[in-house]
Design a protein around this motif. Structure first.
Motif, PDB file in Angstrom:
ATOM      1  N   ARG A  59      -2.560  -2.382  -4.933  1.00  0.00           N
ATOM      2  CA  ARG A  59      -2.963  -2.155  -3.790  1.00  0.00           C
ATOM      3  C   ARG A  59      -3.759  -3.731  -3.910  1.00  0.00           C
ATOM      4  O   ARG A  59      -4.667  -4.095  -4.829  1.00  0.00           O
ATOM      5  N   ALA A  61       2.685   2.113  -3.623  1.00  0.00           N
ATOM      6  CA  ALA A  61       0.715   2.414  -4.519  1.00  0.00           C
ATOM      7  C   ALA A  61       1.241   4.091  -3.768  1.00  0.00           C
ATOM      8  O   ALA A  61       0.879   4.280  -5.416  1.00  0.00           O
ATOM      9  N   ASP A  62       0.804   4.214  -2.643  1.00  0.00           N
ATOM     10  CA  ASP A  62       0.871   5.468  -2.282  1.00  0.00           C
ATOM     11  C   ASP A  62       1.886   6.364  -3.283  1.00  0.00           C
ATOM     12  O   ASP A  62       1.343   7.561  -3.524  1.00  0.00           O
ATOM     13  N   ALA A 116      -0.167   1.838  -9.401  1.00  0.00           N
ATOM     14  CA  ALA A 116      -0.974   1.654  -8.108  1.00  0.00           C
ATOM     15  C   ALA A 116      -1.447   0.611  -7.739  1.00  0.00           C
ATOM     16  O   ALA A 116      -1.868   0.876  -7.066  1.00  0.00           O
ATOM     17  N   SER A 117      -2.585   1.584  -8.898  1.00  0.00           N
ATOM     18  CA  SER A 117      -4.013   0.438  -8.146  1.00  0.00           C
ATOM     19  C   SER A 117      -4.040  -0.941  -8.173  1.00  0.00           C
ATOM     20  O   SER A 117      -4.311  -1.578  -7.575  1.00  0.00           O
ATOM     21  N   PRO A 176       0.427  -1.490  -0.029  1.00  0.00           N
ATOM     22  CA  PRO A 176      -0.220   0.298  -0.324  1.00  0.00           C
ATOM     23  C   PRO A 176       0.537   1.000   0.120  1.00  0.00           C
ATOM     24  O   PRO A 176       0.411   2.014  -0.747  1.00  0.00           O
ATOM     25  N   GLU A 186       1.758   6.617  -7.565  1.00  0.00           N
ATOM     26  CA  GLU A 186       0.390   7.627  -7.559  1.00  0.00           C
ATOM     27  C   GLU A 186       1.119   8.856  -7.653  1.00  0.00           C
ATOM     28  O   GLU A 186       0.674   9.383  -8.517  1.00  0.00           O
TER      29      GLU A 186
END
Length: 98
Positions: A97, A71-72, A93-94, A68, A75
């Motif tokens: 998650r 991913a952040d 990024a999606s 996560p 993004e």
């Protein structure tokens, strides 16, 4: 979209758990080399290094816990990436998650 990003997206189409750990380590190492020294990429490369270490050590739960945050960071990096890569980075990024 650059080839490396496109290959990573293709590898993750079945979900992160469908990727062989050895293949993931190889992909992560390639990204560490690509991003090494890139302005603003220090946070991502640090997270990639941790992820690679956990995968190499067989700590899949620890690796999953890092996704996560990675991913952040991915993004956030999308907004300053070349325009051709922005959508791909958001997609990556999606996919990172759970």
């Amino acid at each position: 979209m650059n080839d490396q990003l496109q290959q990573t997206l293709q590898a993750l189409q079945g979900g992160v758990t469908s990727v062989d750990a050895g293949a993931a380590v190889s992909n992560i190492s390639a990204w560490e080399q690509t991003l090494g020294g890139a302005s603003g990429a220090g946070g991502i490369t640090g997270q990639l290094s941790q992820l690679r270490s956990m995968l190499e050590g067989g700590d899949l739960d620890g690796a999953a816990a890092l996704l996560p945050g990675l991913a952040d960071a991915t993004e956030q990096a999308a907004s300053s990436a070349p325009a051709a890569d922005q959508d791909g980075l958001r997609q990556l990024a999606s996919l990172l998650r759970p």
